[in-house]
Write a protein that holds these residues in place. Structure first.
Motif, short mmCIF file in Angstrom:
data_model
loop_
_atom_site.label_atom_id
_atom_site.label_comp_id
_atom_site.label_asym_id
_atom_site.label_seq_id
_atom_site.Cartn_x
_atom_site.Cartn_y
_atom_site.Cartn_z
N LEU A 100 0.95 -1.21 -0.14
CA LEU A 100 -0.12 0.05 -0.10
C LEU A 100 0.85 1.25 0.18
O LEU A 100 2.07 1.23 0.27
N LEU A 101 0.34 2.38 -0.48
CA LEU A 101 0.87 3.67 -0.01
C LEU A 101 0.75 3.97 1.22
O LEU A 101 -0.45 4.75 1.62
N GLU A 102 1.58 3.73 2.00
CA GLU A 102 1.52 3.90 3.34
C GLU A 102 1.21 5.19 4.25
O GLU A 102 0.26 5.27 5.17
N GLY A 103 1.72 6.25 3.67
CA GLY A 103 1.42 7.47 4.14
C GLY A 103 0.15 8.12 3.70
O GLY A 103 -0.11 9.24 3.84
N LEU A 121 -9.01 6.53 0.45
CA LEU A 121 -9.35 6.96 -0.87
C LEU A 121 -8.12 7.15 -1.91
O LEU A 121 -8.25 6.83 -2.93
N THR A 122 -7.32 7.91 -1.59
CA THR A 122 -5.96 8.00 -2.22
C THR A 122 -5.29 6.68 -2.47
O THR A 122 -4.97 6.48 -3.95
N ASN A 123 -5.34 5.70 -1.73
CA ASN A 123 -4.86 4.29 -2.34
C ASN A 123 -5.69 3.80 -3.20
O ASN A 123 -5.39 3.04 -4.28
N LEU A 124 -6.87 3.99 -3.07
CA LEU A 124 -7.69 3.43 -4.08
C LEU A 124 -7.89 4.01 -5.13
O LEU A 124 -7.68 3.58 -6.66
N ARG A 125 -7.89 5.20 -5.27
CA ARG A 125 -7.63 6.29 -6.53
C ARG A 125 -6.57 5.77 -7.42
O ARG A 125 -6.52 5.97 -8.60
N PHE A 126 -5.45 5.65 -6.64
CA PHE A 126 -4.20 5.37 -7.44
C PHE A 126 -4.37 4.26 -8.42
O PHE A 126 -3.78 4.36 -9.27
N VAL A 127 -5.22 3.14 -8.12
CA VAL A 127 -5.43 2.29 -9.18
C VAL A 127 -6.61 2.26 -9.98
O VAL A 127 -6.69 1.69 -11.01
N CYS A 128 -7.63 3.12 -9.36
CA CYS A 128 -8.95 3.23 -10.12
C CYS A 128 -8.99 4.07 -11.19
O CYS A 128 -9.78 4.47 -11.71
N ARG A 129 -8.18 5.30 -10.96
CA ARG A 129 -7.94 6.47 -11.50
C ARG A 129 -9.24 7.21 -11.54
O ARG A 129 -9.96 7.57 -10.29
N PRO A 144 -4.22 7.87 7.60
CA PRO A 144 -2.94 7.38 6.69
C PRO A 144 -2.96 5.69 6.95
O PRO A 144 -3.29 5.26 8.15
N VAL A 145 -2.85 4.81 5.76
CA VAL A 145 -3.03 3.35 6.19
C VAL A 145 -1.83 2.96 7.10
O VAL A 145 -1.84 2.02 7.78
N CYS A 146 -0.82 3.68 7.31
CA CYS A 146 0.19 3.28 8.20
C CYS A 146 -0.20 3.03 9.62
O CYS A 146 0.54 2.51 10.58
#
Length: 193
Positions: free
Chosen positions: A79-82, A86-94, A118-120
């Protein structure tokens, strides 16, 4: 996904003279779920790496992968730990989903107050759910899941599997697991390697 089967013919792979698998042949059909079951160290992860193009087989062929998109849940969450959920999901879903849609999917598996943390800061089980969401929400034809439900309690596992089945309908889903319960909950055909 196209209506063609994914055909693996006589795949073999070794590392430093140690055979991981030999003459593996499978026909996997889109719209179905499959669970690969085998003891640890017998090639499940290696097979996934070959399907993703991260490894090459020593011999054999794979037909039916051309022009298909693959998403994956690895054993580690990646994951994008920091960043927040939604940012993590948007990263792959555009732009595939609106923020409201992504929030609704995330809220189905995570506490509402966690969506903007943050997911961390998440527990292992919460990170796992984000990793699964990323894989099933990405634009994909094939979903590979390597021991995806590890660390999830029974209720969370059921919720997660229900969402996986909903969002992966019509696609090819291949999960590596040690649990026959996972296979049953997914409605998957079991393949013993």
């Amino acid at each position: 996904m196209k209506n063609n089967d994914l055909i693996l013919q006589k795949l073999s792979k070794s590392y430093h003279g140690q055979v991981v698998f030999s003459d593996l042949s499978l026909a996997l059909s889109p719209g179905n779920a499959y669970c690969l079951m085998a003891p640890s160290g017998t090639g499940k992860t290696t097979l996934f790496r070959i399907l993703m193009g991260l490894e090459t087989p020593d011999s054999g062929t794979i037909d039916g992968l051309k022009n298909l998109k693959i998403s994956a849940v690895f054993q580690e969450d990646r994951l994008l730990e920091g960043y927040d959920v939604l940012t993590n999901l948007r990263f792959v879903c555009r732009q595939r989903f609106s923020d409201a849609e992504l929030s609704a999917y995330a809220a189905a598996l995570l506490p509402q107050n966690a969506l903007f943390q943050p997911v961390c800061e998440f527990s292992g089980g919460m990170k796992r759910r984000v990793a699964i969401l990323r894989a099933i929400l990405a634009p994909t034809d094939i979903i590979l899941m390597d021991e995806p439900f590890t660390g999830l309690d029974a209720d969370t596992r059921q919720l997660t599997i229900d969402l996986v089945k909903e969002l992966c309908a019509g696609k090819l889903l291949i999960a590596a697991t040690h649990s026959e319960d996972d296979a049953e909950l997914l409605g998957a055909k079991i393949i013993h390697l």
